[in-house]
Design a protein around this motif. Structure first.
Motif, PDB file in Angstrom:
ATOM      1  N   ILE A 180       0.872  -1.184   0.000  1.00 22.59           N
ATOM      2  CA  ILE A 180       0.000   0.000   0.000  1.00 22.59           C
ATOM      3  C   ILE A 180       0.905   1.229   0.000  1.00 22.59           C
ATOM      4  O   ILE A 180       1.567   1.521   1.000  1.00 22.59           O
ATOM      5  N   TYR A 181       0.957   1.943  -1.108  1.00 25.53           N
ATOM      6  CA  TYR A 181       1.927   3.026  -1.241  1.00 25.53           C
ATOM      7  C   TYR A 181       1.298   4.396  -1.482  1.00 25.53           C
ATOM      8  O   TYR A 181       1.993   5.407  -1.456  1.00 25.53           O
ATOM      9  N   HIS A 182      -0.004   4.468  -1.724  1.00 21.66           N
ATOM     10  CA  HIS A 182      -0.635   5.775  -1.918  1.00 21.66           C
ATOM     11  C   HIS A 182      -0.674   6.524  -0.586  1.00 21.66           C
ATOM     12  O   HIS A 182      -1.171   5.981   0.409  1.00 21.66           O
ATOM     13  N   PRO A 183      -0.193   7.761  -0.549  1.00 18.15           N
ATOM     14  CA  PRO A 183      -0.242   8.518   0.718  1.00 18.15           C
ATOM     15  C   PRO A 183      -1.680   8.740   1.169  1.00 18.15           C
ATOM     16  O   PRO A 183      -2.598   8.854   0.350  1.00 18.15           O
ATOM     17  N   ASN A 184      -1.865   8.789   2.451  1.00 19.55           N
ATOM     18  CA  ASN A 184      -3.195   9.038   3.003  1.00 19.55           C
ATOM     19  C   ASN A 184      -3.686  10.411   2.551  1.00 19.55           C
ATOM     20  O   ASN A 184      -2.973  11.410   2.686  1.00 19.55           O
ATOM     21  N   ASP A 185      -4.904  10.469   2.005  1.00 21.91           N
ATOM     22  CA  ASP A 185      -5.402  11.732   1.448  1.00 21.91           C
ATOM     23  C   ASP A 185      -6.152  12.585   2.464  1.00 21.91           C
ATOM     24  O   ASP A 185      -6.585  13.704   2.153  1.00 21.91           O
ATOM     25  N   GLY A 186      -6.337  12.093   3.693  1.00 24.03           N
ATOM     26  CA  GLY A 186      -6.973  12.890   4.729  1.00 24.03           C
ATOM     27  C   GLY A 186      -8.442  13.179   4.472  1.00 24.03           C
ATOM     28  O   GLY A 186      -8.982  14.147   5.013  1.00 24.03           O
ATOM     29  N   ARG A 187      -9.123  12.362   3.685  1.00 24.80           N
ATOM     30  CA  ARG A 187     -10.542  12.561   3.392  1.00 24.80           C
ATOM     31  C   ARG A 187     -11.376  11.449   4.022  1.00 24.80           C
ATOM     32  O   ARG A 187     -10.859  10.413   4.418  1.00 24.80           O
ATOM     33  N   CYS A 188     -12.686  11.696   4.077  1.00 22.98           N
ATOM     34  CA  CYS A 188     -13.605  10.723   4.663  1.00 22.98           C
ATOM     35  C   CYS A 188     -13.926   9.628   3.645  1.00 22.98           C
ATOM     36  O   CYS A 188     -14.303   9.916   2.504  1.00 22.98           O
ATOM     37  N   HIS A 189     -13.778   8.365   4.075  1.00 21.86           N
ATOM     38  CA  HIS A 189     -14.060   7.226   3.196  1.00 21.86           C
ATOM     39  C   HIS A 189     -14.885   6.180   3.946  1.00 21.86           C
ATOM     40  O   HIS A 189     -14.548   4.990   3.954  1.00 21.86           O
ATOM     41  N   LEU A 190     -15.969   6.598   4.589  1.00 21.59           N
ATOM     42  CA  LEU A 190     -16.849   5.654   5.276  1.00 21.59           C
ATOM     43  C   LEU A 190     -17.984   5.250   4.343  1.00 21.59           C
ATOM     44  O   LEU A 190     -18.618   6.100   3.707  1.00 21.59           O
ATOM     45  N   ASN A 191     -18.240   3.937   4.281  1.00 23.37           N
ATOM     46  CA  ASN A 191     -19.348   3.467   3.446  1.00 23.37           C
ATOM     47  C   ASN A 191     -20.661   3.560   4.222  1.00 23.37           C
ATOM     48  O   ASN A 191     -20.717   4.122   5.321  1.00 23.37           O
ATOM     49  N   ALA A 192     -21.707   2.998   3.661  1.00 23.42           N
ATOM     50  CA  ALA A 192     -23.036   3.104   4.276  1.00 23.42           C
ATOM     51  C   ALA A 192     -23.090   2.447   5.648  1.00 23.42           C
ATOM     52  O   ALA A 192     -23.886   2.846   6.508  1.00 23.42           O
ATOM     53  N   GLU A 193     -22.250   1.437   5.887  1.00 24.55           N
ATOM     54  CA  GLU A 193     -22.221   0.764   7.190  1.00 24.55           C
ATOM     55  C   GLU A 193     -21.289   1.463   8.177  1.00 24.55           C
ATOM     56  O   GLU A 193     -21.099   0.998   9.304  1.00 24.55           O
ATOM     57  N   GLY A 194     -20.693   2.570   7.750  1.00 19.49           N
ATOM     58  CA  GLY A 194     -19.787   3.305   8.631  1.00 19.49           C
ATOM     59  C   GLY A 194     -18.399   2.717   8.703  1.00 19.49           C
ATOM     60  O   GLY A 194     -17.644   3.017   9.637  1.00 19.49           O
ATOM     61  N   VAL A 195     -18.018   1.884   7.723  1.00 20.38           N
ATOM     62  CA  VAL A 195     -16.710   1.227   7.721  1.00 20.38           C
ATOM     63  C   VAL A 195     -15.771   1.961   6.763  1.00 20.38           C
ATOM     64  O   VAL A 195     -16.175   2.356   5.660  1.00 20.38           O
ATOM     65  N   TYR A 196     -14.520   2.129   7.182  1.00 19.32           N
ATOM     66  CA  TYR A 196     -13.485   2.735   6.340  1.00 19.32           C
ATOM     67  C   TYR A 196     -13.080   1.701   5.293  1.00 19.32           C
ATOM     68  O   TYR A 196     -12.366   0.743   5.596  1.00 19.32           O
ATOM     69  N   ASP A 197     -13.543   1.897   4.041  1.00 20.87           N
ATOM     70  CA  ASP A 197     -13.364   0.870   3.015  1.00 20.87           C
ATOM     71  C   ASP A 197     -12.212   1.156   2.062  1.00 20.87           C
ATOM     72  O   ASP A 197     -12.052   0.452   1.061  1.00 20.87           O
ATOM     73  N   LYS A 198     -11.409   2.178   2.345  1.00 21.90           N
ATOM     74  CA  LYS A 198     -10.252   2.466   1.483  1.00 21.90           C
ATOM     75  C   LYS A 198      -8.938   2.215   2.233  1.00 21.90           C
ATOM     76  O   LYS A 198      -7.891   2.722   1.851  1.00 21.90           O
ATOM     77  N   ALA A 199      -9.002   1.407   3.292  1.00 24.86           N
ATOM     78  CA  ALA A 199      -7.825   1.180   4.127  1.00 24.86           C
ATOM     79  C   ALA A 199      -6.725   0.448   3.381  1.00 24.86           C
ATOM     80  O   ALA A 199      -5.539   0.630   3.676  1.00 24.86           O
ATOM     81  N   THR A 200      -7.100  -0.407   2.414  1.00 23.99           N
ATOM     82  CA  THR A 200      -6.080  -1.158   1.673  1.00 23.99           C
ATOM     83  C   THR A 200      -5.609  -0.404   0.431  1.00 23.99           C
ATOM     84  O   THR A 200      -4.819  -0.938  -0.359  1.00 23.99           O
ATOM     85  N   ILE A 201      -6.091   0.819   0.258  1.00 23.89           N
ATOM     86  CA  ILE A 201      -5.652   1.656  -0.876  1.00 23.89           C
ATOM     87  C   ILE A 201      -4.701   2.753  -0.395  1.00 23.89           C
ATOM     88  O   ILE A 201      -3.679   3.020  -1.028  1.00 23.89           O
ATOM     89  N   TYR A 202      -5.035   3.361   0.749  1.00 22.60           N
ATOM     90  CA  TYR A 202      -4.231   4.474   1.260  1.00 22.60           C
ATOM     91  C   TYR A 202      -3.396   4.038   2.460  1.00 22.60           C
ATOM     92  O   TYR A 202      -3.861   3.285   3.325  1.00 22.60           O
TER      93      TYR A 202
END
Length: 759
Positions: free
Chosen positions: A279-301
């Motif tokens: 996982i090499y993309h720097p954290n973009d500091g934005r909100c990425h919660l899906n409808a269930e309230g789960v952070y679903d971009k954890a394996t991208i950033y």
């Protein structure tokens, strides 16, 4: 003591007056616009202000100096503060105001600082939003059971210090990727280390419950949670904090005091660790919660950096409480030093003390007031001074800080702004207290333009060949001069002829090298002036570091001294009051030069009233006088070594401080007329000190010996007498009787010697 304080206050007041009366230094500039960019400068726009040969830089000076030079039309722009909103401090629940003023518009001169005051007062009952962020890795199994029943206790405890509290809950584990979480199918479903336990699948962050006032809802939602698990010790806590901070709508943050409680029993992953999982993309500091309230971009950033987390929390006015177990305290204390408005508390292994920990940590956070600025433009310097009590202000610093501020206590800050360059447009920045949304909006405009209201094209003052603006001609085409009165020449001979008019002599440079020759006349650079720019009013001699000793004016390189002063640097005071001693000048033993006595050799002090080394100075005089005693005429003259001094002999032998051979003498100065008087006499008869010393020593030895013998004999006599008395006493105690001893019997056997023959 009171007099001492009064004297100190008076001296401070005098220094303050001197500071106010002394004009700030201005660096002259050739145009009005450049002049206004120079601190403490003003511009004279009077048309005929300049003298012949003076450059336009002479129009630029501090306002007081221009007025002194009889400028009747001075253009100056002073810094201005416009308070556009200044609501009173208030603890009214419907209109809480803790920071004032709220909006300022400032107009600043470059390099001239402006200071204004900011007030802050902790309001009673300020609402609180508290979001509880919990580590649900398997090692926190015991803690989860306790947290289910603590929601209402946390609410009740915080309601003691505020009128309204909302609480929310979120949880985190780690990125669902190797090597953080096992990706074996069975472990993805149940990541517990033991098959006998049931765990929920791992996740990075989940918003379980948004902020609510319902303690029962908190208990119900938390009760539904199950523990999870991961492989390595560090957790994905930084990921979770970023999402909890930036997902404003999902969490439900309000315009109140925002507190994020982070609980964990281990350390955290940070920026760069994600590369272990590709996982090499720097954290973009934005909100990425899906409808269930789960952070679903954890394996991208990737995980965020500590600096990024600090900026996000500060931008969203969130105060952070680290509730961590004891063995993790050093790690989180180091992290807390990098994140403003954060504290660390020791969490028991089962989280049983979390209510008290949150209460104590909130007290520490809310009692620390940290005033700072945000979004300030380049070229603007900002500093703060703090007055945390009724005492004096602190030193200037990059932030304002007060500790242990109680509810209802007001603290004051002084804010100083200074622009180091001109801003292209009005710029706005914010001043705010860390952790609170209240802010002071400051808009700054720099005063760098000249609006003299006298622009005239083809002005008569400029001979119709230039534009008049701010009293100065801007010539058209090849026209030159203060009033555009001539044209630039191209013919070489003509140029040389014109330059010759600007030379003081055939060998000198045009305009003395300190200006330009225009129309056969010198246009001098500041501070030079004169027909050939030969004069400089800043090149005079200095005395005590001051131009002309601060007792005269510098004109064309020479000091023109005030009355009572003379010398090339006006260093000489022509008065003589400091040289007078009564009616005598320097006590008749020196010359008064610049109101100071220059004493003759052998004399010193301010009025030459003391002799230095009188014995050495006058020994030759006394010696000469003694040698020539009894002689007359020229043979008795010692004036060459004595001057006007006439030593006198004392008939009797004396002992004075000064001595030469067998003569002793003393030197005195007459206090009335300063005359030197010398009296000398023969030295009293001397004694052989060696014999005296030897005789004294021998006598002392003999005397000591005699004393020892006498003492010995006395002691011996005393001893003998005491022994004799004892003998007599014993003698008296003995009784001699003449009666017969009853034990004695006479002889009863008579033996005859057969060999004995009686006659």
């Amino acid at each position: 003591m009171k007099m001492a304080w009064l004297l100190v206050a008076l001296l401070h007041f005098v220094r303050l007056l001197q500071t106010l009366e002394t004009p700030m230094e201005c660096r002259p500039q050739p145009t009005c616009q450049e002049c206004l960019k120079s601190p403490y400068c003003a511009w004279c726009k009077e048309k005929d202000f300049l003298k012949f040969g003076e450059s336009n830089e002479r129009r630029c000076d501090n306002e007081k100096a221009l007025r002194k030079r009889n400028c009747s039309d001075v253009f100056n722009r002073d810094s201005v503060k416009d308070t556009r909103r200044d609501d009173d401090l208030s603890s009214d629940p419907d209109n809480i105001v803790q920071l004032r003023p709220q909006n300022l518009y400032l107009k600043l001169r470059v390099g001239e600082p402006m200071t204004f005051n900011v007030e802050f007062k902790r309001a009673e009952g300020y609402p609180i939003d508290l979001y509880y962020l919990m580590d649900l890795s398997y090692s926190m199994k015991d803690d989860l059971g306790n947290i289910k029943n603590l929601g209402q206790k946390i609410l009740d405890n915080l309601l003691r210090v505020t009128r309204k509290v909302r609480i929310g809950f979120g949880s985190f584990v780690d990125k669902v990727s190797m090597p953080y979480v096992s990706t074996v199918n069975a472990k993805l479903i149940n990541p517990c280390p033991s098959r006998l336990d049931t765990c929920q699948p791992a996740f990075s962050f989940k918003n379980v419950l948004g902020l609510t006032e319902d303690g029962n809802e908190f208990k119900r939602k938390v009760s539904e949670q199950k523990i999870s698990g991961n492989l390595d010790s560090p957790e994905g806590g930084l990921d979770a904090m970023i999402q909890a901070a930036v997902c404003q709508d999902q969490i439900g943050w309000g315009n109140v005091t925002r507190i994020l409680v982070y609980t964990s029993d281990d350390t955290y992953h940070m920026a760069g660790d994600g590369r272990l999982a590709g996982i090499y993309h720097p954290n973009d500091g934005r909100c990425h919660l899906n409808a269930e309230g789960v952070y679903d971009k954890a394996t991208i950033y990737d995980y965020p950096s500590v600096g990024q987390l600090s900026r996000v929390l500060s931008a969203n006015n969130i105060q952070l409480i680290f509730a961590v177990t004891e063995h993790s305290i050093p790690t989180y204390k180091a992290l807390s030093h990098l994140i403003p408005q954060s504290v660390v508390g020791v969490l028991e292994k089962d989280s049983s003390n979390v209510v008290q920990l949150i209460s104590d940590a909130y007290g520490n956070l809310s009692s620390t007031i940290l005033l700072e600025y945000q979004q300030a433009p380049l070229g603007l310097n900002i500093s703060f001074r703090s007055q945390c009590s009724k005492g004096e202000y602190s030193e200037w610093d990059r932030t304002g800080r007060c500790n242990n501020v109680k509810i209802g206590q007001q603290v004051n800050f002084a804010v100083r702004l200074s622009a180091s360059t001109c801003l292209s447009k009005a710029e706005t920045f914010l001043i705010k207290v860390q952790g609170l949304r209240e802010e002071l909006k400051v808009t700054v405009e720099t005063l760098c333009d000249c609006d003299c209201d006298d622009r005239e094209h083809s002005a008569t003052h400029c001979n119709g060949d230039g534009t008049l603006h701010c009293g100065m001609c801007s010539c058209y085409g090849n026209h030159l001069g203060q009033r555009c009165e001539c044209q630039r020449q191209r013919d070489t001979d003509t140029v040389h002829e014109i330059e010759a008019q600007c030379r003081q002599s055939n060998s000198s440079q045009p305009c003395s090298g300190q200006g330009s020759c225009e129309c056969g006349k010198c246009q001098c650079r500041s501070p030079y002036w004169g027909e050939f720019c030969q004069c400089d009013d800043t090149s005079c001699e200095r005395f005590d570091g001051k131009m002309c000793g601060d007792q005269g004016a510098c004109k064309c390189g020479n000091c023109q001294c005030k009355a009572g002063f003379s010398g090339s640097a006006c260093e000489c005071d022509t008065r003589t009051d400091k040289c007078n001693k009564g009616s005598l000048m320097c006590n008749n033993h020196g010359n008064c030069i610049c109101n100071r006595c220059k004493c003759e050799p052998g004399f010193f002090r301010d009025q030459c009233t003391e002799l230095s080394s009188p014995c050495q100075t006058y020994k030759n005089c006394v010696k000469c006088t003694v040698l020539k005693e009894g002689k007359e005429g020229l043979e008795a003259n010692c004036s060459e070594v004595c001057g006007s001094v006439r030593p006198s002999r004392i008939p009797d032998a004396q002992q004075f401080d000064c001595q030469i051979e067998e003569i002793t003498f003393e030197v005195e100065m007459d206090k009335e007329n300063g005359a030197i008087k010398i009296a000398y006499a023969d030295t009293p008869g001397t004694i052989d000190k060696t014999r005296v010393a030897v005789g004294t020593a021998v006598s002392a030895v003999i005397l000591i010996g005699i004393l020892i013998i006498i003492v010995y004999r006395v002691l011996l006599e005393v001893y003998d007498r005491r022994e004799y008395r004892k003998f007599e006493l014993e003698q008296k105690k003995v009784e001699w009787k003449s009666s017969q001893n009853p034990l004695f019997q006479g002889a009863t056997t008579i033996t005859m010697n057969p060999m004995h023959v009686e006659d």
